[in-house]
Structures are given as C-alpha cells and as structure tokens.
Design an enzyme around this catalytic site. Structure first.
Site, PDB file in Angstrom:
ATOM      1  N   ALA A 154      -6.339  -5.663   6.653  1.00  8.27           N
ATOM      2  CA  ALA A 154      -5.747  -5.028   5.475  1.00  8.27           C
ATOM      3  C   ALA A 154      -4.874  -3.851   5.896  1.00  8.27           C
ATOM      4  O   ALA A 154      -3.725  -3.720   5.456  1.00  8.27           O
ATOM      5  CB  ALA A 154      -6.842  -4.565   4.522  1.00  8.27           C
ATOM      6  N   TYR A 155      -5.412  -2.991   6.728  1.00 11.13           N
ATOM      7  CA  TYR A 155      -4.654  -1.830   7.198  1.00 11.13           C
ATOM      8  C   TYR A 155      -3.428  -2.272   7.994  1.00 11.13           C
ATOM      9  O   TYR A 155      -2.312  -1.787   7.761  1.00 11.13           O
ATOM     10  CB  TYR A 155      -5.560  -0.944   8.060  1.00 11.13           C
ATOM     11  N   SER A 156      -3.610  -3.200   8.923  1.00 13.67           N
ATOM     12  CA  SER A 156      -2.500  -3.668   9.758  1.00 13.67           C
ATOM     13  C   SER A 156      -1.400  -4.291   8.911  1.00 13.67           C
ATOM     14  O   SER A 156      -0.210  -4.017   9.110  1.00 13.67           O
ATOM     15  CB  SER A 156      -3.007  -4.682  10.787  1.00 13.67           C
ATOM     16  N   SER A 158      -0.766  -3.826   5.676  1.00 16.15           N
ATOM     17  CA  SER A 158      -0.116  -2.846   4.800  1.00 16.15           C
ATOM     18  C   SER A 158       0.881  -1.998   5.577  1.00 16.15           C
ATOM     19  O   SER A 158       1.971  -1.692   5.085  1.00 16.15           O
ATOM     20  CB  SER A 158      -1.164  -1.963   4.119  1.00 16.15           C
ATOM     21  N   LYS A 159       0.530  -1.624   6.797  1.00 12.83           N
ATOM     22  CA  LYS A 159       1.429  -0.784   7.593  1.00 12.83           C
ATOM     23  C   LYS A 159       2.617  -1.575   8.137  1.00 12.83           C
ATOM     24  O   LYS A 159       3.712  -1.028   8.308  1.00 12.83           O
ATOM     25  CB  LYS A 159       0.649  -0.115   8.728  1.00 12.83           C
TER      26      LYS A 159
END
Length: 248
Positions: A154-156, A158-159
């Site tokens: 999710a973090y990867s 989104s960034k």
C-alpha cells in the site's frame, strides 16, 4: 546548511507538525517565509507554529478530504494573501503484511492519504500559482515508490503514484515559473516508525548503503532548495534521498 531567501513568500507545509515536515517548516521560516502548518494534529501544529513565532499559522487539515483541503487553503489565503510554496509531507505508512493478507480498508486509507491527499494539495494551489506565474511544489514520495518494499504494498504503491503525479503536473505547469518536484527519502527516524514492524525497519536499514537512516536536516536542506527561487529550471524531477539505495 545553506540559507535560501524566502522573504515575502508564503508556504504551506502539510504534516508540518512533526518529522520531515517540521524540519522543512523550520528551514523555510529561517529564510523569511510565512508558514502555514497543515496537520490533522491541530494541537501539535499549534505548538510548532508557536515555536516558529510570528508569520506562522496552524491549520487543521485532513488532506484525504477535499473539503478539508479547500477550507485549509481559504484560511491560509485569508491570513497571508497568497501561496507561493507547497510542500506536501503528510503521509502514513500503515502496517506490514503480504498483499494476500493486506487489509482492504487499510490499503484504501493509505492510498487516500498518500496519493489522493497529494493530488488534493497539488490541485488546490495549482490555479493560483499559474495566475501569479510563480510557484514551487515539493511532494514527499519515498524510495519505496521507486523500488517497492515487500510487505508494504500500500505504501509503495501510493508513493509510486506521487512520483507519477509530480511528473505529470511538472510538465503541465512548465510554461510558467512553477517548479513541481518530489524527493524519494529512505527511512528517517520519525513517528511513522510506530506504524511499522521492527523486522521491516531492520529491512529498510539493511538496504541503505550509507548504513544509517536519513537525518531530518538532510531532507530539509534538499527540499528548501527545491522550494526556492534558485530552482528556476528543474521541474517534474525526482530527487534521491536514499543514501545510495536507488541512484536513479
């Protein structure tokens, strides 16, 4: 650290109450900028604004919510008249789990804050920056957006989206004196670590050739230049802050 001239400029720093955003707010303030600190933690944002002193403003803002962003922007313009700089540092990491096990609602929340939030902040300042023919936007992405961290989809994701957003807007605004860039930090010791497992923190450190985490003043130094008038040519760029992990 080099000092850049921000006299007469107004800056928005989302997530400015702590972490990289706090360090950036301090650096812009030292250069003479009026700084509006947007944060969901209004109490902490107010404390930070008080520490910065005159010419600073605390604004409660949830960047995942478009109406909240619009209201925060109106409050900032009412106080300072215009906005010249937007540094979007607000973000969340979320928990660590493989894609097959990742909670759907949490994935949506991380994308809402990190990617949709970046879109909201960039969108709200874009028209006025074009009208005044001046603006500097710096989005805080992550080395995870370049390389993808396992158990952090999710973090990867989104960034990675923040990087794409930056490239698109940078090209859209390139006919004006507007620079839109992003930085891709490796991990820094901030409260975002509270959201991660120790195993994942150790993994991130093991991937940094420098052998240490990013210092907040190091991030602020690069971001301050990107937000300054001296950055008059580069736009749509992705600036590495990964300690040698990703050199592209």
């Amino acid at each position: 650290m080099n000092k850049y001239d921000f006299d007469g400029r107004t800056a928005i720093v989302t997530g400015g109450a702590q972490g990289i955003g706090h360090a950036v707010a301090e650096e812009l303030n030292k250069g003479g900028a009026r700084v509006a600190i947007w944060d969901t933690d209004f109490e902490l944002a107010s404390k930070t604004a008080k520490e910065l002193g005159d010419g600073s403003l605390s604004v409660k803002a949830d960047i995942a919510n478009w109406s909240s962003v619009e209201a925060a922007y109106r409050k900032t313009k009412d106080a300072f008249g215009r906005v010249d700089i937007a540094v979007n540092s607000a973000g969340i990491a979320g928990s660590n789990a493989p894609v097959a096990d990742y909670p759907v609602e949490e994935f949506h929340q991380i994308v809402a804050v990190n990617l949709l939030g970046a879109f909201h902040v960039n969108k709200v300042v874009a028209a006025d920056m074009r009208e005044q023919n001046y603006g500097r936007i710096v989005n805080i992405a992550s080395v995870a957006g370049k390389e993808g961290n396992p158990n952090a989809s999710a973090y990867s994701s989104s960034k990675a989206g923040v990087i794409g957003l930056t490239k698109s807007l940078g090209k859209e605004m390139a006919d004006c004196d507007i620079a839109v860039n992003c930085v891709t930090p490796a991990a820094a010791r901030t409260r975002i670590f509270d959201q991660m497992s120790q195993e994942h923190i150790d993994y991130m450190l093991s991937k940094i050739p420098r052998g240490r985490f990013l210092e907040l003043n190091e991030a602020a130094a690069m971001i301050a230049w990107l937000a300054s008038s001296e950055n008059s040519f580069t736009t749509g760029g992705v600036f590495d802050l990964s300690g040698g992990r990703a050199t592209y």
